[in-house]
Every structure is written in structure tokens, then in C-alpha cells.
Design an enzyme around this catalytic site. Structure first.
Site, short mmCIF file in Angstrom:
data_model
loop_
_atom_site.label_atom_id
_atom_site.label_comp_id
_atom_site.label_asym_id
_atom_site.label_seq_id
_atom_site.Cartn_x
_atom_site.Cartn_y
_atom_site.Cartn_z
N LYS A 22 -7.44 3.91 -9.70
CA LYS A 22 -6.82 2.58 -9.47
C LYS A 22 -6.42 2.47 -8.01
O LYS A 22 -6.71 1.47 -7.35
CB LYS A 22 -5.59 2.43 -10.36
N ASN A 23 -5.77 3.51 -7.46
CA ASN A 23 -5.20 3.40 -6.11
C ASN A 23 -6.23 3.55 -5.00
O ASN A 23 -5.89 3.35 -3.83
CB ASN A 23 -4.06 4.41 -5.94
N CYS A 118 10.33 -3.23 -7.13
CA CYS A 118 9.93 -2.97 -8.51
C CYS A 118 10.94 -1.96 -9.05
O CYS A 118 11.88 -1.57 -8.36
CB CYS A 118 8.51 -2.44 -8.57
N ARG A 123 10.66 -1.02 -2.14
CA ARG A 123 9.27 -1.14 -1.69
C ARG A 123 9.13 -2.06 -0.46
O ARG A 123 8.48 -3.09 -0.49
CB ARG A 123 8.37 -1.63 -2.82
N ASP A 306 3.81 10.35 -8.11
CA ASP A 306 3.28 9.66 -9.29
C ASP A 306 3.12 10.59 -10.48
O ASP A 306 2.77 10.12 -11.57
CB ASP A 306 1.91 9.03 -8.96
N ARG A 398 -1.19 -1.27 -16.80
CA ARG A 398 -1.47 -1.53 -15.38
C ARG A 398 -2.33 -0.42 -14.78
O ARG A 398 -3.06 -0.65 -13.82
CB ARG A 398 -0.16 -1.61 -14.60
C1 EPZ Z 1 1.20 4.01 -2.90
O1 EPZ Z 1 2.27 3.08 -2.84
C2 EPZ Z 1 0.76 4.05 -4.36
N1 EPZ Z 1 0.30 2.73 -4.77
C3 EPZ Z 1 1.95 4.47 -5.23
O2 EPZ Z 1 1.48 4.57 -6.57
C4 EPZ Z 1 2.42 5.85 -4.78
O3 EPZ Z 1 3.56 6.22 -5.53
C5 EPZ Z 1 2.78 5.81 -3.28
O4 EPZ Z 1 1.64 5.33 -2.52
C6 EPZ Z 1 3.18 7.17 -2.74
O5 EPZ Z 1 2.13 8.07 -2.92
C7 EPZ Z 1 -0.97 2.36 -4.44
O6 EPZ Z 1 -1.71 3.09 -3.80
C8 EPZ Z 1 -1.41 1.01 -4.91
P1 EPZ Z 1 4.07 4.27 0.51
P2 EPZ Z 1 2.79 2.58 -1.38
O7 EPZ Z 1 3.92 3.13 1.45
O8 EPZ Z 1 1.67 2.45 -0.46
C9 EPZ Z 1 8.45 3.64 2.13
C10 EPZ Z 1 1.44 4.13 -8.85
O9 EPZ Z 1 2.18 4.59 -9.73
N2 EPZ Z 1 7.88 2.50 2.88
O10 EPZ Z 1 3.36 5.55 0.81
O11 EPZ Z 1 3.69 1.42 -1.60
C11 EPZ Z 1 8.46 3.39 0.64
O12 EPZ Z 1 9.62 2.66 0.25
C12 EPZ Z 1 2.02 3.67 -7.54
O13 EPZ Z 1 0.18 4.05 -8.93
C13 EPZ Z 1 8.65 1.87 3.85
O14 EPZ Z 1 9.80 2.25 4.09
O15 EPZ Z 1 3.69 3.84 -0.97
C14 EPZ Z 1 8.45 4.77 0.08
O16 EPZ Z 1 9.78 5.27 0.09
C15 EPZ Z 1 3.55 3.67 -7.58
N3 EPZ Z 1 8.12 0.83 4.54
C16 EPZ Z 1 7.63 5.56 1.09
O17 EPZ Z 1 7.60 4.77 2.29
C17 EPZ Z 1 6.84 0.39 4.31
O18 EPZ Z 1 6.40 -0.56 4.99
C18 EPZ Z 1 6.20 5.81 0.67
O19 EPZ Z 1 5.63 4.55 0.33
C19 EPZ Z 1 6.07 1.03 3.31
C20 EPZ Z 1 6.60 2.09 2.62
#
Ligand code: EPZ
Length: 417
Positions: A22-23, A118, A123, A306, A398
Site C-alpha cells: 500500500k505504502n 489521525c 501528522r 507500523d 484501509r
Molecule cells: C509514512 O507516513 C507511512 N504512510 C506510515 O504508515 C508510517 O507509519 C510512516 O511513514 C513512518 O514509517 C505512508 O507511507 C502512506 P513520516 P508519513 O513523514 O510519511 C513527523 C500505515 O500504517 N513529520 O515519516 O506520514 C511525523 O509527525 C501508515 O501504513 C513532521 O514532523 O510518516 C512523524 O512523527 C501509518 N513533519 C515523523 O515525522 C512532516 O512534515 C515520521 O513521519 C512530516 C512528518
């Protein structure tokens, strides 16, 4: 509202085929905004993918879904695409924000709904906006939308991420692929799904060099027609590895590249899980004694956040106190109160959970709160005595394709009601 009813304590045995990721599919679909014609194979038909397809249709792409072989044919004859990603589509699937980079790069403007938070955290998207501004975009936040514009197009440059973000890295690669000149990104996320996006962009004609956390993108590429097969879903694979370790007697998972999930396999073996790896399958045998362990979630190649909820259920079977530190999201323990209602002994202090084992879980009516928390309740239901009824299973739909079917084929007593 549909529910899942599971009669626990059934030993699982059989074969589980792992679906496409999915990701990886979501950013690859966003990248198809650049193409005239592209075919994507091994697509998992889960809710988030259909939401992204709906969003691309809204933008103006035509997408043919082939349910027989899990493939999508994407045609895009239009020169001008709609540059809007509306709230109603982005609010249910946060990854909708990944169309921001491609729309801005292709149309010189984009209006994308702020995804909002969420269950697992606020996020934010500040890192996404940070990198687009560096590439020359003007960004305004108004009425819950990101208004981005780049009248003269985006310009490549050198950018270092202040912290690692999967989505922001993906948005940056997508935007830079149509910026003028070269972009160098430093401190990038190196999740396999980011690598799959890079492989897809290379296949449709973009020149990208990635080495460690540094990625060089040569912009203004001319998209060519191609067919691309999405990688396997390593989180689905990890989920069924844990389910097999806890409730299985002999299970084979198919369509897996075990080199990608080295960390998960190492952790499970340290916990005493009996695992045999082959070229593209993994066998899990009955594990008698589960050992306690201390885990910290971190960006790839660390232990994935995850899989945190899922491994916590396995820890309830370990002798002694296991510890899991959640370092990525600020509120990713929503499954804990539900597991405690099933008899798990778990204490939370700040971002650390202490799981006392071994404990026997008992069936209960529980509520899913987010995608991975809901699957941890399914795993708990498989080993709990009596029946477990899981509410709000739209969270599950999802991200897990044919979950009941895959578990039923391994002799589990599970049904959707
Ligand atoms: C991706 O989310 C995945 N989703 C998530 O999977 C996964 O948990 C996550 O990466 C971490 O591996 C998809 O790929 C669609 P991040 P993403 O940006 O990109 C902070 C699932 O269950 N952050 O790496 O949103 C954020 O709050 C989902 O399939 C900022 O501060 O994750 C988090 O603490 C859940 N500012 C950390 O970075 C930003 O602009 C990592 O988030 C972006 C993120």
C-alpha cells in the site's frame, strides 16, 4: 457498521500470499500524474488505494482497474489537469498530500487540503512545505487548504531535511523530478517504499541517483510509457509473521524478499520464533517459548512503527517484562486499552510500553482505532479464549487486502458480520 468475529485458540497452518505494498502504491500513483500511459501491477486493492484512484480521477486521469490481476492502467490524455485535491478525499487518506508535489511541478500550481491529524498523531506536513519552498514554490495556508504556486516552475537546488520523513522525501522527489536542473536531497528517508517510488520514476524516464540518505534528481524528465510491478507489502508480511509466531503451527508466507525485512526477522528470532527463509517465501514453525525483548521503533532500517502494535501482542506471550519505545508517533498506543480489556498486562510511561508476560488473553468486544491497532486486535483474537468481536473494522480495510480470506485459508475461525 461491519464487525469481525473471531473464535480464538485455533492453531493456524497453511499458506499466506503477501499482497503488493500500500505504502509504495500510493506515491507511485501520485507519480503517474506525470505520465500519458502507464500500467501498474501487483496493486493491493485496499480502501486507501481506491481513495487515491478517486483522487486521481478527480484530478483528470482515467484509471482502468483490472480486478483479475490486481493491475491498473492509467491514461492521461489531457494537457490541463485539475490542480485541486479536495478535503473530502484527503481527510480519509492522508497520503493524498502526495499529489501536492506532482501537481505543483506539472501545473505550476496546486490546491491541496491539509490532511489533518489521525488517531496516531497530529501528522504535520511542515517538512513537505519546507522542501517545496526551497524548490521555489510560494505556499499559503488558507481555509484548511495548502495553496502552492510556482509561476516560473520549480528550480532544483540542494536541500537537507531537518528530520527524516517518508512522505516529505516522496513529495520532494516527485516535485524535483520536474523542476529545472538538478536537485540534491540530504537526510532522506530510505524506506523500501521510497526506493520503489524511485525505481518507478526511473522506469518512466527520470534520472535519479540514490546513495544512502542522499538522492540526486535530474529534473524535467520526459515520461515514457512503462509497466511497473509494485514491491511486496513488508508491513503486511511482518503482521502475518507475528500472527504465525503467536497462533501458528506451520505457515508459509509467499512473495517476500526477506532481505528487506532483516530487522523484523532478527527481532523475531531473538524472541525465539522458529523461522526458515527461502528465495521468496518464509516458513514459520510452532514456537514453544517466546523470550522477552526491548524494542525501539525508528526509521528504516530500524524496527518499523507500523509493526509496534502487532509485536506488542506477541510480547504478551513472552516470559518477563518486554519493552517497546515508540519514537515516531506521539499517540500510537491506542490499542493498549483494548488489549488490557482482553487481559494483557501493559503499563505505559511516556512513549514506552512495559508488557508483562506470559498472560492468557480472553475474548472481548473491542474497538479498532487505527489501521495497525486494529490488526493487533485481530492477532489478539486469534489466541484469546472464547470469541472476540472487533468494531470499526473500516480501519482494517484501509490497508489489509482479503484479511479474513487469508486467515480462513489457514484454518482460522474468523468472519465479517
Ligand atoms: C509514512 O507516513 C507511512 N504512510 C506510515 O504508515 C508510517 O507509519 C510512516 O511513514 C513512518 O514509517 C505512508 O507511507 C502512506 P513520516 P508519513 O513523514 O510519511 C513527523 C500505515 O500504517 N513529520 O515519516 O506520514 C511525523 O509527525 C501508515 O501504513 C513532521 O514532523 O510518516 C512523524 O512523527 C501509518 N513533519 C515523523 O515525522 C512532516 O512534515 C515520521 O513521519 C512530516 C512528518
Amino acid at each position: 457498521m461491519q464487525k469481525l468475529l473471531i473464535k480464538g485458540k485455533k492453531k493456524l497452518s497453511g499458506i499466506i500470499p503477501i499482497s503488493g505494498s500500500k505504502n509504495a502504491t500510493l506515491p507511485i500513483l501520485a507519480a503517474s500524474i506525470f505520465s500519458q500511459k502507464v500500467k501498474i501491477e501487483n496493486v493491493p486493492f485496499v480502501k486507501d488505494v481506491f481513495t487515491m484512484i478517486e483522487l486521481l480521477n478527480f484530478i483528470g486521469l482515467r484509471i482502468k482497474i483490472n480486478k483479475k490481476n490486481n493491475s491498473l492502467q492509467i491514461i492521461n490524455k489531457k494537457n490541463v489537469l485539475n490542480s485541486i485535491a479536495p478535503y473530502k478525499l484527503v481527510k480519509t487518506m492522508r497520503a493524498g498530500v502526495l499529489v501536492l508535489g506532482p501537481l505543483l511541478a506539472r501545473n505550476k500550481k496546486a490546491k491541496v487540503s491539509l490532511p489533518g491529524g489521525c488517531a496516531i498523531g497530529t501528522r504535520p506536513v511542515d517538512l513537505h512545505l519546507f522542501v517545496l519552498k526551497k524548490l521555489g514554490a510560494k505556499i499559503k495556508i488558507k481555509n484548511g487548504y495548502i495553496h502552492a504556486s510556482a509561476k516560473k516552475g520549480l528550480r532544483g537546488c540542494k536541500i537537507k531535511f531537518p528530520s527524516v520523513s517518508v512522505g516529505a522525501t516522496e513529495n520532494a522527489i516527485l516535485a524535483a523530478s520536474q523542476a529545472s536542473g538538478k536537485t540534491i536531497l540530504l537526510n532522506c528517508a530510505i524506506e523500501p517504499e521510497v526506493k520503489d517510488l524511485i525505481s518507478f520514476l526511473k522506469k518512466i524516464g527520470c534520472r535519479i541517483i540514490s546513495k544512502g540518505r542522499k538522492i540526486e534528481i535530474f529534473g524535467k524528465f520526459k515520461p515514457v510509457e512503462a509497466t511497473y510491478k509494485v514491491m511486496f507489502d513488508r508491513i503486511e508480511a511482518g503482521t502475518y509473521l507475528i500472527a504465525s509466531a503467536i497462533a501458528g503451527s506451520n505457515i508459509s508466507l509467499l512473495n517476500i524478499d526477506h532481505k528487506i525485512i532483516r530487522t523484523e526477522l532478527k527481532i523475531l528470532k531473538l524472541m525465539g520464533v522458529k523461522i526458515k527463509t527461502f528465495k521468496n517465501k518464509i516458513n514459520i514453525l510452532e514456537s514453544k517459548k517466546i523470550k522477552k525483548i526491548k524494542i525501539t521503533t525508528s526509521p528504516y532500517p530500524g524496527f518499523p512503527t507500523d509493526l509496534q502494535a502487532q509485536i506488542m501482542v506477541l510480547m504478551t506471550k513472552a516470559e518477563g517484562v518486554s519493552i517497546i519505545k515508540e519514537n515516531i508517533f506521539e499517540n500510537r498506543f491506542m490499542h493498549v486499552p483494548e488489549l488490557k480489556r482482553m487481559g494483557a498486562k501493559i503499563e505505559i510511561k511516556n512513549n514506552t510500553a512495559y508488557i508483562q508476560g506470559p498472560t492468557n488473553l480472553s475474548g472481548a468486544e473491542v474497538m479498532a482505532t487505527d489501521l495497525r491497532a486494529s490488526v493487533s486486535l485481530v492477532i489478539a483474537g486469534l489466541i484469546a479464549d472464547n470469541r472476540t468481536l472487533i468494531n470499526r473494522i473500516y480501519h482494517l480495510d484501509r490497508g489489509y487486502e482479503n484479511l479474513e480470506k487469508k486467515l480462513k485459508n489457514c484454518k482460522s475461525n474468523i468472519k465479517r458480520i
